[in-house]
Every structure is written in C-alpha cells, then in structure tokens.
Scaffold this motif. Sequence first.
Motif, mmCIF file in Angstrom:
data_model
loop_
_atom_site.group_PDB
_atom_site.id
_atom_site.type_symbol
_atom_site.label_atom_id
_atom_site.label_comp_id
_atom_site.label_asym_id
_atom_site.label_seq_id
_atom_site.Cartn_x
_atom_site.Cartn_y
_atom_site.Cartn_z
ATOM 1 N N LYS A 188 0.829 -1.197 0.000
ATOM 2 C CA LYS A 188 0.000 0.000 0.000
ATOM 3 C C LYS A 188 0.865 1.249 0.000
ATOM 4 O O LYS A 188 1.904 1.287 0.671
ATOM 5 N N LEU A 191 -6.240 12.731 -0.657
ATOM 6 C CA LEU A 191 -5.502 11.480 -0.483
ATOM 7 C C LEU A 191 -5.441 10.708 -1.798
ATOM 8 O O LEU A 191 -4.401 10.142 -2.157
ATOM 9 N N GLU A 192 -6.552 10.708 -2.516
ATOM 10 C CA GLU A 192 -6.573 10.051 -3.824
ATOM 11 C C GLU A 192 -5.609 10.734 -4.790
ATOM 12 O O GLU A 192 -4.864 10.064 -5.518
ATOM 13 N N VAL A 218 -9.650 3.773 3.348
ATOM 14 C CA VAL A 218 -8.948 3.808 2.072
ATOM 15 C C VAL A 218 -7.821 2.781 2.087
ATOM 16 O O VAL A 218 -7.283 2.447 3.138
ATOM 17 N N ALA A 219 -7.478 2.291 0.905
ATOM 18 C CA ALA A 219 -6.465 1.239 0.791
ATOM 19 C C ALA A 219 -5.064 1.829 0.740
ATOM 20 O O ALA A 219 -4.283 1.559 -0.176
ATOM 21 N N ILE A 220 -4.761 2.690 1.697
ATOM 22 C CA ILE A 220 -3.435 3.287 1.787
ATOM 23 C C ILE A 220 -3.009 3.351 3.247
ATOM 24 O O ILE A 220 -3.835 3.250 4.153
ATOM 25 N N CYS A 275 -1.992 9.873 -4.210
ATOM 26 C CA CYS A 275 -1.597 8.516 -4.616
ATOM 27 C C CYS A 275 -1.324 8.411 -6.116
ATOM 28 O O CYS A 275 -0.773 7.406 -6.576
ATOM 29 N N ALA A 280 -10.548 13.307 1.521
ATOM 30 C CA ALA A 280 -10.578 12.044 0.782
ATOM 31 C C ALA A 280 -10.080 12.235 -0.648
ATOM 32 O O ALA A 280 -9.290 11.433 -1.166
ATOM 33 N N VAL A 327 -12.740 10.192 7.433
ATOM 34 C CA VAL A 327 -12.641 9.794 6.028
ATOM 35 C C VAL A 327 -12.949 8.299 5.906
ATOM 36 O O VAL A 327 -12.487 7.503 6.727
#
Length: 313
Positions: A6, A135-136, A44-46, A139, A132, A41
């Motif tokens: 991740k 964060l996207e 999330v996959a992080i 990435c 949110a 939030v």
Amino acid sequence: MTETKKPLIAVIATGGTIASKRGADGASTPSLKGASLLKLVPAVAIELRVVELMAKDSSSLTLADMQAVSDAVAEQLADDAISGVVILHGTDSMEETSLLVQVQNRLTKPVVFTGAQRTADHPEADGPANLAASLEAACNTDNAARGVLVCFGGRTLPVWGLYKFSADATEAFRQSRQSKMTERVTLKGRVGGLRVDVVAISPGCDGVQIDASVAAGANGIVLAALGSGNATAEVVQAVARCHARRIPVIVSSRVPDGRLVAAYGGGGGGHDLGLAGAIHSTTLRPGQARILLAELIASQADRETIAAAFSHD
C-alpha cells in the motif's frame, strides 16, 4: 501470491477551518488533531503517516510558519517510504504557503494542499470530502509533474496563479486563466526572518503607507494596485524612493484575474511605475507575489532575476 504494498501518504496538519469547531462563545478555533480528521474519512487502501505540525488559523501564519510547513514537506519528500504528501491548511493563506512549497521544493512525488470552508462540526462539513479527494490525488504519481496542487471543492488546481475567490463557497479557489508555469526553478532562500508588506492602492492615494513600510524595515513591497497595475503620481514618487534604496517593489493588482500590462502613463500609471523602478507581476496576485518576492530576496536575487521571475508566464 505477492501482496501489493500500500502507498504511504504523509498528512501534515497545520490547523485551519478543516480542524476547527465552534466554542461556547460562538468562535471557531482549530481544535482537532490530524489523526482525528482522518477518522472522518471512509476507509482507504493506503497507509497514513500523520505529522502534527501546528494548529493555527491560517490568517495568523507568519513567513516563519510557512517556512516550517515547507521544511516539513521537504522532510517527508526525502523519505523513500513516502509516496505523496497532503497538507491540511486554512484557506486564508493556502495560496501563499502552497506557492512557497512550490518554489522551494523539486517534486518527485505528489504534494497536495486541502482544507475546508465549513468547520468540522458543521452539519454540511466539506472537510472530509476534500481530504478524501486529496488522499486520492496524492496517490496518483502523475500528479508530481503538475507541481504542488490544491484539491478543494471537487477541483484539483496547480498553485501557480491560484487565488481564493469566495469567502463561503465550497469551491473556494480559482487559477488565473493567464497563468502557465512552463519552467520550475527551485529556490532555497529562508524566508522566516523577512518582512515583505502588501500596500493597498486606492484612487487618489498618496505614498504614506509605502514610506511607513520602508521606515518599519520592510525588505520588499507589493502593491495591490488598480486595474492592470496603476496607481497615482504620489505612489510613483514613493516607488522611486524605494528604488533609490534598493528595496524592490512589485506591482500586482486588486483585480483577481487577467494579465497585467504596464501600459498607462499620466503620471501614475503602470508605465510610470516601471520607469520609477517597480516590477510588474504578470499573473501573480498580491498574496502570491509577496511570497515569491520574499523567496527571491532570501535567495539574494538581483533585480534582473526578480524581474524575470515575475514576467515568467
């Protein structure tokens, strides 16, 4: 089967409306830590690393505070484990701090600023959605090539030429339509000990405020001038006094958008300001012009370099 690692995103908390709640007296103040905001939030996959840097209203940030934010970003970018950086920041000076981070850091990873127009306890708080989305964006490795970004109200904008256009709309920011940063030059001056003043120009005004800034020890001055960068004959005279003392004066405008052209004469127009030694900011408005000028002064740039930086489109 090998599990995909991740991405690790650093989240630097500095305060602002996104971290604020209303007190019993009705006043909003930053009171939430970055870790608390991340709980709002959706999962999330992080992986997240929270840096609790400060908890301030961005209207109170000094150049030293902005330098501290830039230093914190640089520290996270230097960590090989980090994939991107998100900065939680107040909207009042987001355009300024983000530009300082832009000019001081050569980006190899995404760097994204975000915040909120509504407090965290507002029934329609916009902070969680902005966070949110940020964060996207952090990435997405392609975003590193776009420079520092502001992710806000469903839009993701480069910070060069950015300005806050609304005091309450959730889509708070716009970018000058004329602003295109085609080349990035990383500067390493330390702005913390400088004073650069913004002087508001009004029709018929004199040069008293400019002279007062010089007397108070200003290292440079930005004029929030009229129209495409115009003032009065008295302001032109004050600019000439600054030029004689080698104090750089940048001409920006209180008009939020459009390219500035030093075309007008008449004793106090932009053409006259240029003859007196002032330098026109082609696209950056007063807030960002102040930051760029402070960084150039801290980097000991000469007048020709300063002029080139502000004419850069």
